[in-house]
Write a protein that holds these residues in place. Structure first.
Motif, PDB file in Angstrom:
ATOM      1  N   UNK A 169     -13.431  -9.599  -5.981  1.00 13.78           N
ATOM      2  CA  UNK A 169     -13.026  -9.636  -7.396  1.00 13.78           C
ATOM      3  C   UNK A 169     -11.789  -8.779  -7.688  1.00 13.78           C
ATOM      4  N   UNK A 170     -11.753  -7.576  -7.143  1.00 15.71           N
ATOM      5  CA  UNK A 170     -10.623  -6.696  -7.436  1.00 15.71           C
ATOM      6  C   UNK A 170      -9.345  -7.203  -6.759  1.00 15.71           C
ATOM      7  N   UNK A 171      -9.480  -7.764  -5.559  1.00 13.04           N
ATOM      8  CA  UNK A 171      -8.307  -8.296  -4.857  1.00 13.04           C
ATOM      9  C   UNK A 171      -7.725  -9.483  -5.632  1.00 13.04           C
ATOM     10  N   UNK A 172      -8.608 -10.377  -6.083  1.00 10.32           N
ATOM     11  CA  UNK A 172      -8.127 -11.543  -6.840  1.00 10.32           C
ATOM     12  C   UNK A 172      -7.442 -11.108  -8.136  1.00 10.32           C
ATOM     13  N   UNK A 224      -8.358   3.062  -2.839  1.00  8.22           N
ATOM     14  CA  UNK A 224      -7.057   2.622  -3.369  1.00  8.22           C
ATOM     15  C   UNK A 224      -7.097   1.127  -3.720  1.00  8.22           C
ATOM     16  N   UNK A 225      -7.637   0.321  -2.819  1.00 13.85           N
ATOM     17  CA  UNK A 225      -7.728  -1.128  -3.083  1.00 13.85           C
ATOM     18  C   UNK A 225      -8.554  -1.379  -4.347  1.00 13.85           C
ATOM     19  N   UNK A 226      -9.643  -0.611  -4.474  1.00 13.85           N
ATOM     20  CA  UNK A 226     -10.532  -0.798  -5.634  1.00 13.85           C
ATOM     21  C   UNK A 226      -9.856  -0.472  -6.962  1.00 13.85           C
ATOM     22  N   UNK A 227      -8.820   0.356  -6.910  1.00 16.12           N
ATOM     23  CA  UNK A 227      -8.088   0.651  -8.151  1.00 16.12           C
ATOM     24  C   UNK A 227      -7.429  -0.621  -8.693  1.00 16.12           C
ATOM     25  N   UNK A 228      -7.127  -1.560  -7.803  1.00 21.89           N
ATOM     26  CA  UNK A 228      -6.589  -2.858  -8.239  1.00 21.89           C
ATOM     27  C   UNK A 228      -5.179  -2.800  -8.783  1.00 21.89           C
ATOM     28  N   UNK A 229      -4.443  -1.774  -8.406  1.00 27.20           N
ATOM     29  CA  UNK A 229      -3.086  -1.593  -8.938  1.00 27.20           C
ATOM     30  C   UNK A 229      -2.002  -1.689  -7.878  1.00 27.20           C
ATOM     31  N   UNK A 230      -2.288  -2.328  -6.769  1.00 32.25           N
ATOM     32  CA  UNK A 230      -1.258  -2.458  -5.734  1.00 32.25           C
ATOM     33  C   UNK A 230      -0.087  -3.266  -6.288  1.00 32.25           C
ATOM     34  N   UNK A 269      -4.918 -14.475   4.418  1.00 31.89           N
ATOM     35  CA  UNK A 269      -5.929 -14.043   5.394  1.00 31.89           C
ATOM     36  C   UNK A 269      -5.833 -12.526   5.555  1.00 31.89           C
ATOM     37  N   UNK A 270      -6.934 -11.852   5.287  1.00 34.46           N
ATOM     38  CA  UNK A 270      -6.887 -10.385   5.229  1.00 34.46           C
ATOM     39  C   UNK A 270      -8.097  -9.740   5.878  1.00 34.46           C
ATOM     40  N   UNK A 271      -7.897  -8.548   6.382  1.00 36.19           N
ATOM     41  CA  UNK A 271      -9.003  -7.759   6.917  1.00 36.19           C
ATOM     42  C   UNK A 271      -9.738  -6.957   5.860  1.00 36.19           C
ATOM     43  N   UNK A 272      -9.305  -7.076   4.602  1.00 40.43           N
ATOM     44  CA  UNK A 272     -10.023  -6.386   3.523  1.00 40.43           C
ATOM     45  C   UNK A 272     -11.397  -7.034   3.337  1.00 40.43           C
ATOM     46  N   UNK A 273     -12.373  -6.196   3.003  1.00 45.87           N
ATOM     47  CA  UNK A 273     -13.757  -6.678   2.935  1.00 45.87           C
ATOM     48  C   UNK A 273     -13.969  -7.711   1.830  1.00 45.87           C
ATOM     49  N   UNK A 278       0.828  -1.210   0.000  1.00 43.79           N
ATOM     50  CA  UNK A 278       0.000   0.000   0.000  1.00 43.79           C
ATOM     51  C   UNK A 278       0.861   1.258   0.000  1.00 43.79           C
ATOM     52  N   UNK A 279       2.122   1.102  -0.348  1.00 46.49           N
ATOM     53  CA  UNK A 279       2.991   2.285  -0.398  1.00 46.49           C
ATOM     54  C   UNK A 279       2.469   3.372  -1.337  1.00 46.49           C
ATOM     55  N   UNK A 280       1.945   3.023  -2.543  1.00 46.25           N
ATOM     56  CA  UNK A 280       1.412   4.100  -3.397  1.00 46.25           C
ATOM     57  C   UNK A 280       0.316   4.905  -2.688  1.00 46.25           C
ATOM     58  N   UNK A 281      -0.519   4.213  -1.917  1.00 43.73           N
ATOM     59  CA  UNK A 281      -1.545   4.932  -1.155  1.00 43.73           C
ATOM     60  C   UNK A 281      -0.916   5.845  -0.113  1.00 43.73           C
ATOM     61  N   UNK A 282       0.023   5.298   0.646  1.00 42.22           N
ATOM     62  CA  UNK A 282       0.618   6.090   1.731  1.00 42.22           C
ATOM     63  C   UNK A 282       1.503   7.216   1.226  1.00 42.22           C
TER      64      UNK A 282
END
Lengths: 260, 260
Positions: free
Chosen positions: B184-187, B146-152, B175-179, B122-126
């Protein structure tokens, strides 16, 4: 020695040849070359990995990091060494925590302190050529001679935490792997640097037992005897993570000189 | 802001006026001045104390350490940033450990990976002004955008460990705390950076539950389902220390941007 230099040169050459991200990081290649594990290319990272307990059970400071460790321990940055800043930060954090807890009435709520490099410093010993800032293998005989001199200085500022915990009514227990035979010199040394009293000073009276196991068994015994560890302060993870009664909060004092 | 500057100036003046050992370290005085806790006078020490879990549950990077964290994450020293060296060192150590273990036949021996800042950065976000390298309070809405952008991007080199564990026959659980809503975007993001498959990708399907508790309960469930965690890789101590089935060995990926 030659091998290490060769590895370093290879590593440096490989690294220098490539832009980030580093394809020569490739662990498969490193492994096939026998270089994973020996591959300490950044002493800052090595120290962090050791402090965090990611990197365990190392025997000596890697040759390429001895000068780094020497600087860390002895060169002032600002008005203190980085080691002293690091210790001071942990002490302040431990005092913050101490301010949120009180000993239960009629109970033996305890702050547990390791001795060597938690209360009394072995830096003068490790500064000697024979010890070479942790770059040489541990020499128990020489180390015990150092203890017998009875001149170990304070680990900087830990005395404030010790005093605060004592004044707040906690029991103070010191638990060490130093031999019971050395009790008189250890007590005199503690007194000399300002630790005037304690509730228990447990030294290793079981000569054959590994210190880690000894400490774990003594903490279990403390629990049986009603000494509940609230704060646990030590410079080795074996002080803090092993076995029962390891404390409601643990505080890891930095140690870049050795891992035990 | 003014207060912080004032405290910094006071601290600097006090510190500069004295030789080592520093009498102004005195926690009793610092406390009476309300400065214990706010007293981050060395950002190296602050980062170390956080990595080691001596300093816990901080909400933002201290204002005086934001530039330090920015440099740590973004300025190359040699051919990588210090952060990248630190991550790489942990990865190599984890691979060393992986080389000593094998999955038991017919069992679901597992390597467990956290997601954010363990596999995907998440460095681009921070790096965005709103997040200010952790110097601003966490903004969940902006972070989810940021997560929804799908570009991490990849957390550098962790992919080698992931691949090695998978090839050795271990189950891979993320295992993640992301919703769960963002599956779909995480995968797609995982696929895009090269994580092609996994055995389980557990996202937070209990919206109200604190992530720490969610992860602990999911690890307990994994145990019940026969997934025994051998290696556990995460950037937060809550991934590594809380609850059962936290792994035979834990590997703490550095994170100077936030504590959760």
């Amino acid at each position: 020695m030659k091998l290490v230099i060769l590895l370093l040169i290879s590593a440096t050459a490989l690294l220098a040849a490539n832009a980030r991200p580093d394809p020569d990081f490739n662990p498969i290649r490193l492994r096939s070359e026998g270089r994973v594990g020996a591959f300490v290319n950044n002493c800052e990272s090595w120290r962090l990995a050791s402090e965090v307990n990611n990197f365990r059970s190392w025997k000596v400071v890697p040759e390429q990091c001895v000068d780094y460790v020497k600087s860390y321990m002895t060169v002032e940055v600002g008005i203190q060494t980085q080691y002293e800043y690091d210790v001071g930060t942990v002490v302040l954090e431990a005092i913050e925590y101490l301010n949120t807890v009180s000993p239960a009435k009629g109970k033996n709520d305890t702050w547990l302190f390791d001795l060597t490099d938690t209360l009394l410093s072995s830096l003068p010993y490790y500064s000697r050529p024979g010890a070479n800032y942790g770059g040489n293998p541990f020499n128990e005989t020489a180390f015990n001679e150092y203890i017998k001199e009875g001149n170990s200085p304070l680990v900087p500022n830990v005395n404030y935490l010790y005093k605060d915990a004592q004044e707040k009514g906690f029991k103070i227990v010191i638990l060490s792997g130093i031999s019971e035979d050395l009790r008189p010199v250890v007590e005199a040394n503690l007194n000399k640097v300002g630790f005037a009293k304690w509730d228990k000073l447990i030294l290793k009276y079981k000569p054959g037992m590994p210190t880690k196991d000894f400490k774990a068994s003594e903490r279990a015994q403390l629990k049986k005897d009603g000494f509940k560890v609230i704060g646990n302060v030590g410079d080795q993870w074996s002080d803090l993570l092993t076995g029962t009664n390891a404390g409601k909060r643990a505080f890891k004092i930095p140690n870049a000189l050795y891992y035990s």
